[in-house]
Write a protein that holds these residues in place. Structure first.
Motif, PDB file in Angstrom:
ATOM      1  N   PHE A 145       0.833  -1.205   0.000  1.00  0.00           N
ATOM      2  CA  PHE A 145       0.000   0.000   0.000  1.00  0.00           C
ATOM      3  C   PHE A 145       0.869   1.257   0.000  1.00  0.00           C
ATOM      4  CE2 PHE A 145      -2.255   3.318   2.421  1.00  0.00           C
ATOM      5  CZ  PHE A 145      -3.317   3.505   1.568  1.00  0.00           C
ATOM      6  N   ARG A 176       6.212  17.156 -11.904  1.00  0.00           N
ATOM      7  CA  ARG A 176       5.362  17.401 -13.053  1.00  0.00           C
ATOM      8  C   ARG A 176       4.635  18.739 -12.923  1.00  0.00           C
ATOM      9  NH1 ARG A 176       2.251  13.552 -16.220  1.00  0.00           N
ATOM     10  NH2 ARG A 176       3.665  11.932 -16.906  1.00  0.00           N
ATOM     11  N   ASN A 187      -5.998  20.345  -3.680  1.00  0.00           N
ATOM     12  CA  ASN A 187      -6.067  20.351  -5.139  1.00  0.00           C
ATOM     13  C   ASN A 187      -5.260  21.497  -5.756  1.00  0.00           C
ATOM     14  OD1 ASN A 187      -7.652  22.365  -4.228  1.00  0.00           O
ATOM     15  ND2 ASN A 187      -9.521  21.758  -5.317  1.00  0.00           N
ATOM     16  N   LEU A 212      -0.276  18.927  -8.356  1.00  0.00           N
ATOM     17  CA  LEU A 212      -0.043  17.492  -8.199  1.00  0.00           C
ATOM     18  C   LEU A 212       0.865  17.230  -7.021  1.00  0.00           C
ATOM     19  CD1 LEU A 212       0.416  16.210 -11.821  1.00  0.00           C
ATOM     20  CD2 LEU A 212      -1.399  15.664 -10.221  1.00  0.00           C
ATOM     21  N   ALA A 218      -4.932   1.494  -2.974  1.00  0.00           N
ATOM     22  CA  ALA A 218      -4.251   2.773  -3.175  1.00  0.00           C
ATOM     23  C   ALA A 218      -4.791   3.472  -4.420  1.00  0.00           C
ATOM     24  CB  ALA A 218      -2.747   2.547  -3.295  1.00  0.00           C
ATOM     25  N   ILE A 251      -8.118   4.941  -3.739  1.00  0.00           N
ATOM     26  CA  ILE A 251      -8.027   6.130  -2.880  1.00  0.00           C
ATOM     27  C   ILE A 251      -7.656   7.351  -3.721  1.00  0.00           C
ATOM     28  CG2 ILE A 251      -6.576   7.208  -1.105  1.00  0.00           C
ATOM     29  CD1 ILE A 251      -6.654   4.469   0.327  1.00  0.00           C
ATOM     30  N   LEU A 252      -6.702   7.165  -4.633  1.00  0.00           N
ATOM     31  CA  LEU A 252      -6.331   8.289  -5.502  1.00  0.00           C
ATOM     32  C   LEU A 252      -7.527   8.742  -6.335  1.00  0.00           C
ATOM     33  CD1 LEU A 252      -2.833   7.127  -6.781  1.00  0.00           C
ATOM     34  CD2 LEU A 252      -3.356   8.585  -4.849  1.00  0.00           C
ATOM     35  N   PHE A 267      -9.939  10.710  -4.269  1.00  0.00           N
ATOM     36  CA  PHE A 267      -9.521  12.102  -4.079  1.00  0.00           C
ATOM     37  C   PHE A 267      -9.752  12.919  -5.351  1.00  0.00           C
ATOM     38  CE2 PHE A 267      -6.304  10.983  -0.509  1.00  0.00           C
ATOM     39  CZ  PHE A 267      -7.362  10.873   0.362  1.00  0.00           C
ATOM     40  N   PHE A 319     -12.323  15.429  -4.075  1.00  0.00           N
ATOM     41  CA  PHE A 319     -11.614  16.617  -3.596  1.00  0.00           C
ATOM     42  C   PHE A 319     -10.933  17.385  -4.714  1.00  0.00           C
ATOM     43  CE2 PHE A 319     -11.116  13.748   0.266  1.00  0.00           C
ATOM     44  CZ  PHE A 319     -12.316  14.186   0.810  1.00  0.00           C
ATOM     45  N   GLY A 320     -11.164  16.975  -5.960  1.00  0.00           N
ATOM     46  CA  GLY A 320     -10.671  17.768  -7.079  1.00  0.00           C
ATOM     47  C   GLY A 320      -9.179  17.721  -7.293  1.00  0.00           C
ATOM     48  N   THR A 321      -8.493  16.693  -6.791  1.00  0.00           N
ATOM     49  CA  THR A 321      -7.086  16.534  -7.148  1.00  0.00           C
ATOM     50  C   THR A 321      -7.003  16.057  -8.597  1.00  0.00           C
ATOM     51  OG1 THR A 321      -7.090  14.268  -6.366  1.00  0.00           O
ATOM     52  CG2 THR A 321      -6.415  15.959  -4.795  1.00  0.00           C
ATOM     53  N   GLY A 322      -5.808  16.002  -9.130  1.00  0.00           N
ATOM     54  CA  GLY A 322      -5.702  15.650 -10.554  1.00  0.00           C
ATOM     55  C   GLY A 322      -4.739  14.530 -10.840  1.00  0.00           C
ATOM     56  N   PHE A 323      -4.716  13.501  -9.983  1.00  0.00           N
ATOM     57  CA  PHE A 323      -3.739  12.421 -10.172  1.00  0.00           C
ATOM     58  C   PHE A 323      -3.799  11.839 -11.582  1.00  0.00           C
ATOM     59  CE2 PHE A 323      -4.289  12.142  -5.512  1.00  0.00           C
ATOM     60  CZ  PHE A 323      -2.964  12.282  -5.151  1.00  0.00           C
ATOM     61  N   VAL A 359      -4.045  18.773 -15.891  1.00  0.00           N
ATOM     62  CA  VAL A 359      -3.240  19.480 -14.887  1.00  0.00           C
ATOM     63  C   VAL A 359      -1.889  18.799 -14.698  1.00  0.00           C
ATOM     64  CG1 VAL A 359      -5.264  20.345 -13.690  1.00  0.00           C
ATOM     65  CG2 VAL A 359      -4.242  18.184 -12.960  1.00  0.00           C
ATOM     66  N   GLY A 360      -1.491  17.975 -15.644  1.00  0.00           N
ATOM     67  CA  GLY A 360      -0.194  17.313 -15.540  1.00  0.00           C
ATOM     68  C   GLY A 360      -0.256  15.938 -14.922  1.00  0.00           C
ATOM     69  N   GLY A 361      -1.454  15.510 -14.522  1.00  0.00           N
ATOM     70  CA  GLY A 361      -1.602  14.169 -13.964  1.00  0.00           C
ATOM     71  C   GLY A 361      -1.356  13.110 -15.028  1.00  0.00           C
ATOM     72  N   ASN A 362      -1.295  11.866 -14.576  1.00  0.00           N
ATOM     73  CA  ASN A 362      -0.908  10.789 -15.469  1.00  0.00           C
ATOM     74  C   ASN A 362      -2.023   9.759 -15.546  1.00  0.00           C
ATOM     75  OD1 ASN A 362       0.299   8.718 -16.846  1.00  0.00           O
ATOM     76  ND2 ASN A 362       2.257   8.917 -15.778  1.00  0.00           N
ATOM     77  N   LEU A 386      -1.094   6.242 -14.830  1.00  0.00           N
ATOM     78  CA  LEU A 386      -0.850   5.846 -13.446  1.00  0.00           C
ATOM     79  C   LEU A 386      -1.978   4.944 -12.953  1.00  0.00           C
ATOM     80  CD1 LEU A 386       0.943   6.214 -10.958  1.00  0.00           C
ATOM     81  CD2 LEU A 386      -0.469   8.170 -10.342  1.00  0.00           C
TER      82      LEU A 386
END
Lengths: 204, 630
Positions: free
Chosen positions: A37, A51, A129, A132, B221, B224-225, B228, B232-236, B241-244, B247
């Motif tokens: 994990f 990035r 947010n 990254l 994992a 979970i990403l 989010f 929560f508006g992240t950009g993994f 926004v440069g996320g992958n 991934l």
């Protein structure tokens, strides 16, 4: 294995001469799972590293002396936890409890300092947010913090339990030993985080 | 044998400490009852998953069909895949493991009986969360592997939220199951049950458990990403926004390829149990079988990128993963040849279980062949995302895993209920299923090679796809009739099946040395294991009875009363913990965070109650087992 004298329920479910009893073996497996994990989260942090840093990156934010104190506090708590388990092995429940209190105190100091660190970043404008970097940083370090929080709750429960129990037999000591295993594991993860996130972050 | 003709009463499954009725089942920690509930839950989900497949095939029967809209079709194939993988094949395997495995190693229980119960409820809870999405804004619709960016706004509705939360809950259950079984096998074996004497089903469970332990957290994992990203508006996973986006794929397949072996490993074990019994020969090449499953388990972690040949990692990465993927067919081939060699020269009895096992070898090998074709990276650029892949996965999952689980059903039903399934209905069941399966899925190879992409809701009439699509849909009706025949057989035999006795198949392993169904404490005395296939050893070199090691706790001193066996007490904590987690799940799904927090707090309350709850257990009276009685 601290003792071969088991109480009735434990003896009834376990065969004699086990190298490692059920709870501890199962818990090691759980920790193996936890390794994957955290490896996934650390891998994510590294994969997204550099990035999109935004205005607030590791170099602007990280305070290595502060993070070093965090590290020192958490590592010390592993020492006190180890001393507590050693005291339990000698049958000294009161000494063990004192070391548990010390571990609990250090764990709370760590959490308090981490909350302080996060809120400093948050006030500086680094939200979940924002970038990254912020997302992967808060996710990785935050999940470690959640694990510490759970460990603290576990230690509190164990302290309460140690007052209620009259002496500790093998089926009860294993509860303390698995908690200690967990605590050391969380510590090891922090060493990785300190190296990979904090040190690498400011060096680049 | 007179006693066995009496109706098998459900109470026979109960441990005397348990409450009667529903509450007893809800709080049970008996591995046999848990096994039965896993199987029942899987059957319910099989109905839903099958209905979804049926609707899809109806839509695809003719070109330009308008029976189902494109968006509903997306939901159907997503839910079909998720259901069949996570809530049919996995729980069915868990069910058989639960019921049979402790019996096979000569144990009275599993290592963590309550954790076992928790695994069951978490699996069911995850399935319920996933299925309520149909009534709460639509089901997930981005495929079972849910690729980014399709799994994120603006492409999706709320369905993916249910995917995230449902799979997290069910995945936690799978982790518990893995830890429990591995500990059980390491610590709870009867005296003399050395590692190289373990039945193959136990060995495959060892590897399945290891895969669950080390693969599930990667999915957690990943989820979970995604959680989010969505909440929560992240950009993994958001390239904007440069996320992958890759991934997600990486983490998903690091879980997902071991998952494929989580599905098929128990099937390998089942086939390795059924074929020797009905060939009246020991399993050919036992040690090579053990090392083959180890090799497959280990290598299953090294092939994940073969699902991603087309994403553009380049020739080096593709070559490495092509080679590791093809290598995995070597230990798999070892297994196939060992099964064939076991049958070679044996006195084969073609019971329904054996027919399913034999069919498994053929259909799974076809699936394996198309797998090697897909593992060739340059060729995969052509096959990728076509019906050829659909044919492949169904040949290994239906023709492989499900065929084996049917074999297991016919093989172990007598042990579970004390009654034999009807062999004549069984033959109908087998032939309908076998023919229906091949008629449905073999044409999909052709459709794929003709260029039909998977996951399209319809196709134009002038592409040459009409005939095979129509044939495949016809096959589904036969396939469905096969499933119905199985259901009829199960229900019929429950009351009317011939009494099975302890050992209807003249079998080799320990579960057949106890009564059918086994008593609540499994074995009146723990058997001494004197060789591989321990029951067979006693039949051929002993008097046909297992040699008792401890007669009901005789060696436990005053801890045990003579003639009594200690079993763990039932507990409502696993169910409460699951309910709390499900409440927390719905709280976050509905974005009512106070409910989520309350659920999490309730979960921790249960957890700490559990931690310090000293299980007093129950003392059971042992009825001496004198061989034949029920």
């Amino acid at each position: 294995m601290s003792s071969h004298v088991m109480d009735v329920p434990a003896a009834a479910h376990e065969h004699h001469g086990l190298i490692i009893e059920n709870q501890r073996l199962g818990f090691w497996m759980f920790l193996g799972s936890e390794c994957v994990f955290f490896a996934s989260l650390i891998g994510t942090y590294l994969a997204l590293h550099g990035r999109d840093i935004g205005n607030l990156g590791p170099r602007q934010l990280f305070d290595i002396p502060y993070a070093s104190i965090l590290t020192f506090v958490l590592l010390s708590s592993s020492l006190t936890m180890g001393l507590g388990v050693a005291a339990m092995g000698r049958g000294e429940v009161r000494t063990m409890r004192r070391w548990l209190y010390a571990t609990l105190g250090l764990g709370l100091v760590f959490l308090g300092m981490q909350v302080n660190e996060f809120s400093t970043y948050w006030r500086a404008g680094l939200h979940m947010n924002s970038s990254l970097f912020s997302a992967s940083f808060y996710t990785l370090v935050g999940f470690h913090g959640l694990h510490v929080t759970f460990g603290v709750a576990w230690i509190i429960a164990l302290i309460v339990y140690s007052y209620r129990a009259k002496g500790l037999d093998a089926s009860q000591t294993v509860r303390f030993e698995t908690a200690a295993l967990y605590w050391h594991f969380v510590d090891v993860v922090w060493i990785l985080i300190f190296s990979v996130v904090y040190l690498v972050g400011v060096l680049q | 044998m007179a006693a066995v003709s009496e109706r098998v009463h459900p109470r026979q499954y109960a441990r005397p400490g348990e409450q009667p009725g529903l509450w007893g089942w809800l709080t049970t920690v008996d591995h046999k009852r848990i096994g039965i509930m896993y199987m029942l839950a899987a059957c319910v989900f099989l109905f839903f998953g099958g209905a979804e497949a049926f609707l899809m095939r109806l839509q695809l029967a003719v070109p330009n069909n308008t029976l189902i809209s494109a968006s509903t079709f997306n939901e159907l194939f997503t839910m079909h895949g998720l259901t069949m993988i996570f809530f049919v094949v996995m729980p069915l395997s868990s069910g058989f493991m639960n019921y049979v495995l402790p019996l096979q190693i000569g144990a009275r229980d599993v290592a963590f009986p309550r954790l076992n119960t928790l695994g069951l409820w978490l699996t069911i809870g995850g399935g319920l969360i996933l299925y309520t999405s149909w009534f709460m804004g639509g089901a997930p619709d981005a495929g079972w592997f849910n690729y980014a960016p399709l799994n994120s706004p603006p492409y999706t509705g709320t369905g993916i939220d249910f995917y995230v939360v449902g799979l997290m809950v069910a995945g936690l259950g799978s982790l518990m199951t893995g830890i429990n079984f591995l500990t059980t096998i390491v610590n709870m074996r009867a005296p003399g049950m050395h590692p190289m004497r373990l039945p193959m089903f136990v060995w495959t469970t060892v590897l399945t458990s290891l895969l669950l332990i080390f693969a599930m957290p990667a999915l957690t994992a990943d989820l979970i990403l995604l959680f989010f990203d969505r909440f929560f508006g992240t950009g993994f996973f958001n390239p904007a926004v440069g996320g992958n986006a890759l991934l997600w794929q990486q983490l998903f397949w690091i879980f997902g390829h071991p998952e494929v072996y989580i599905l098929i490993m128990p099937a390998f074990g089942i086939i390795s149990e059924v074929i020797p019994v009905f060939s009246r020969k020991p399993l050919f090449g036992y040690s090579s079988m053990v090392f083959a499953v180890m090799a497959i388990g280990f290598m299953s972690f090294m092939v994940w990128s073969h699902h991603m040949f087309t994403v553009g990692y380049g020739p080096l990465v593709n070559s490495v993963f092509a080679i590791t993927s093809m290598l995995i067919s070597v230990p798999t081939g070892v297994k196939i040849f060992n099964w064939l060699a076991t049958m070679w020269g044996g006195r084969i009895r073609f019971t329904t279980a054996m027919m399913f096992a034999t069919a498994f070898i053929a259909t799974f090998t076809i699936g394996g062949f198309s797998g090697v074709m897909l593992a060739s990276a340059p060729a995969d650029l052509q096959y990728n995302d076509s019906y050829f892949v659909v044919a492949h996965i169904h040949y290994v999952l239906v023709g492989g895993a499900l065929m084996a689980l049917f074999a297991a059903g016919y093989y172990w039903y007598p042990k579970i209920t004390g009654r034999l399934l009807s062999e004549s209905l069984g033959k109908w069941n087998f032939w309908l299923l076998f023919i229906g399966f091949n008629v449905t899925f073999f044409p999909m190879h052709f459709l794929g090679l003709l260029g039909m992409p998977r996951r399209v809701f319809t196709y134009a009439p002038n592409l040459g796809l009409n005939t095979w699509n129509y044939v495949a849909t016809l096959g589904v009706f036969v396939l469905a009739a096969g499933f119905v025949m199985y259901l009829v057989n199960l229900l019929w035999a429950w009351k009317n099946g011939a009494p099975a006795g302890n050992d209807p198949w003249d079998a080799r392993t320990l579960e057949w040395s106890t009564t059918s169904p086994p008593p609540a404490y499994d074995f009146a005395s723990i058997p001494l294991v004197r060789g591989r296939d321990p029951f067979w050893v006693e039949k051929t070199t002993g008097n046909g009875q297992m040699i008792p090691v401890d007669t009901a706790g005789a060696d436990e001193g005053d801890a045990h009363h003579a003639g009594k066996v200690h079993v763990p007490a039932p507990s409502a904590l696993p169910l409460c913990l699951t309910l709390a987690l499900v409440v927390a799940g719905y709280g976050s799904l509905l974005r009512i965070w106070i409910i989520a927090v309350i659920g999490i707090l309730a979960m921790f309350f249960c957890l700490f109650r559990w931690m310090f709850d000293k299980d007093p257990g129950e003392m059971l009276d042992v009825v001496p087992t004198g061989g034949e009685h029920a």
